[in-house]
Scaffold this motif. Structure first.
Motif, PDB file in Angstrom:
ATOM      1  N   ARG A  48       0.833  -1.208   0.000  1.00 10.64           N
ATOM      2  CA  ARG A  48       0.000   0.000   0.000  1.00 10.64           C
ATOM      3  C   ARG A  48       0.862   1.251   0.000  1.00 10.64           C
ATOM      4  NH1 ARG A  48      -2.756  -2.726   4.443  1.00 10.64           N
ATOM      5  NH2 ARG A  48      -2.179  -1.040   5.832  1.00 10.64           N
ATOM      6  N   GLN A  49       1.887   1.246   0.817  1.00 13.19           N
ATOM      7  CA  GLN A  49       2.755   2.415   0.899  1.00 13.19           C
ATOM      8  C   GLN A  49       3.477   2.666  -0.428  1.00 13.19           C
ATOM      9  OE1 GLN A  49       5.130   1.306   4.281  1.00 13.19           O
ATOM     10  NE2 GLN A  49       3.675   2.133   5.772  1.00 13.19           N
ATOM     11  N   LYS A  50       3.940   1.600  -1.066  1.00 13.25           N
ATOM     12  CA  LYS A  50       4.603   1.751  -2.363  1.00 13.25           C
ATOM     13  C   LYS A  50       3.621   2.286  -3.400  1.00 13.25           C
ATOM     14  CE  LYS A  50       8.202   0.524  -3.519  1.00 13.25           C
ATOM     15  NZ  LYS A  50       9.494   1.253  -3.641  1.00 13.25           N
ATOM     16  N   LEU A  51       2.425   1.741  -3.397  1.00 16.62           N
ATOM     17  CA  LEU A  51       1.409   2.155  -4.372  1.00 16.62           C
ATOM     18  C   LEU A  51       1.059   3.620  -4.198  1.00 16.62           C
ATOM     19  CD1 LEU A  51      -0.260   0.689  -6.600  1.00 16.62           C
ATOM     20  CD2 LEU A  51      -2.127   0.608  -4.948  1.00 16.62           C
ATOM     21  N   MET A  52       0.875   4.047  -2.948  1.00 12.21           N
ATOM     22  CA  MET A  52       0.500   5.433  -2.696  1.00 12.21           C
ATOM     23  C   MET A  52       1.640   6.392  -3.082  1.00 12.21           C
ATOM     24  SD  MET A  52      -1.797   5.348   0.784  1.00 12.21           S
ATOM     25  CE  MET A  52      -0.872   4.102   1.678  1.00 12.21           C
ATOM     26  N   ALA A  53       2.881   5.997  -2.808  1.00 12.93           N
ATOM     27  CA  ALA A  53       4.001   6.843  -3.170  1.00 12.93           C
ATOM     28  C   ALA A  53       4.123   7.000  -4.685  1.00 12.93           C
ATOM     29  CB  ALA A  53       5.294   6.259  -2.596  1.00 12.93           C
ATOM     30  N   LEU A  54       3.883   5.912  -5.425  1.00 14.37           N
ATOM     31  CA  LEU A  54       4.011   5.957  -6.875  1.00 14.37           C
ATOM     32  C   LEU A  54       2.879   6.749  -7.516  1.00 14.37           C
ATOM     33  CD1 LEU A  54       5.033   2.253  -7.400  1.00 14.37           C
ATOM     34  CD2 LEU A  54       6.440   4.224  -7.988  1.00 14.37           C
ATOM     35  N   CYS A  55       1.666   6.569  -7.017  1.00 11.37           N
ATOM     36  CA  CYS A  55       0.518   7.245  -7.641  1.00 11.37           C
ATOM     37  C   CYS A  55       0.443   8.716  -7.279  1.00 11.37           C
ATOM     38  CB  CYS A  55      -0.787   6.556  -7.225  1.00 11.37           C
ATOM     39  SG  CYS A  55      -0.963   4.903  -7.911  1.00 11.37           S
ATOM     40  N   ARG A  56       1.123   9.128  -6.206  1.00 10.03           N
ATOM     41  CA  ARG A  56       1.128  10.534  -5.830  1.00 10.03           C
ATOM     42  C   ARG A  56       2.272  11.308  -6.459  1.00 10.03           C
ATOM     43  NH1 ARG A  56      -0.268   9.767   0.618  1.00 10.03           N
ATOM     44  NH2 ARG A  56      -2.504   9.419   0.353  1.00 10.03           N
TER      45      ARG A  56
END
Length: 301
Positions: free
Chosen positions: A290-298
């Motif tokens: 989740r943390q990786k996904l949020m960092a990439l999409c932001r």
């Protein structure tokens, strides 16, 4: 099943390791008298003396010797099961397959960067992007998918939700479209022919309420399943597409030959979120994803 005091298991492990009531008491932080009473309970439970006096020390009975390795392994396993979950993971050694449900627009725009980043950080992790024919929460509840990407409030109320980014709708047409010969007013926009993107086959969209307030109505002559399909049609025709702004800023080949523009009427803002079931909330590997996904999409486009 009769109640079992797992503290007895831990005490037996300490007694067999120390072969001393005093040593076992010290290891467990108990008084010698309390550990002595515990040994009595263990003898009653097992029906065996377990430790017997031999001079000034205690020696295990043959039965106790056969238990020593098993008791130690079970005690360690019990501590692991009943203790706090480990919060640390090593992405380099993590082996897991995650299933992410998202529409084809999100997959086309974000999946390449997500896959590359995850592969670099965790080479043994696999990602499965599943199609999103509807907004039903059943796949999340049943564990068929690990994460869902969509608009806020689109899933069940018990789901955990985290904002990925905010988006808004824009109009898109080919660069030499007659609409760009003058200001994009509500009247000129509504007068054009339009292509709509809708999985459900809806003829109206977010912009139509604003047009209706002005007494206008756009002419939708085609419906396609996704936003990328709408962009492809807009590139090769005079039709106007309505898509999220992110499609234009991350679209790559999908937006070649196209020009986006602000809509002449207000439309609701889009809150694009990642959603997951509460049972995965504390899972360290899932939290890492989740943390990786949020960092990439932001990240900026």
């Amino acid at each position: 099943m009769a109640p079992i005091d797992l503290n007895l298991l831990t005490a037996l492990d300490a007694l067999l390791a120390e072969r001393s009531v005093t040593g076992a008491a010290r290891r467990m932080g108990l008084s010698v008298s309390a550990m002595s009473r515990t040994l009595t309970r263990l003898r009653t439970a097992t029906g065996d003396p377990l430790l017997v006096q031999a001079g000034r020390s205690l020696v295990p009975t043959p039965y106790a010797e056969t238990l020593a390795e098993r008791v130690h392994a079970v005690a360690q396993e019990a501590r692991a099961v009943l203790g706090p979950a480990s919060q640390a993971i090593d992405p380099l050694s993590l082996e897991r397959t995650f299933t992410i449900r998202a529409n084809e627009g999100f997959v086309a725009l974000f999946a390449p960067a997500i896959i590359t980043a995850i592969q670099q950080a965790a080479p043994h992790v696999r990602l499965r992007f599943a199609p999103k024919p509807d907004k039903a929460a059943t796949p999340l509840r049943d564990g068929m998918i690990d994460l869902e990407i969509g608009t806020a409030g689109a899933s069940a109320p018990e789901m955990r939700t985290q904002l990925l980014f905010r988006d808004r709708f824009v109009g898109v047409a080919r660069r030499d479209h007659p609409l760009f010969a003058g200001p994009v007013t509500a009247e000129r926009y509504a007068a054009c022919a339009h292509v709509a993107a809708s999985r459900r086959g809806a003829w109206t969209g977010p912009v139509d309420e604003g047009l209706h307030a002005l007494g206008l109505r756009r002419r939708v002559i085609a419906i396609v399943p996704g936003f990328l399909d709408a962009l492809a049609i807009a590139r090769q025709s005079d039709l106007i597409a309505l898509v999220p702004r992110s499609c234009c800023h991350r679209g790559g080949v999908a937006t070649e030959g196209l020009q986006s523009f602000d809509l002449p009427v207000p439309t609701p803002e889009l809150a694009i979120c990642v959603m997951w079931h509460p049972r995965l909330d504390a899972d360290p590997a899932h939290r890492w994803l989740r943390q990786k996904l949020m960092a990439l999409c932001r990240m900026p486009a």
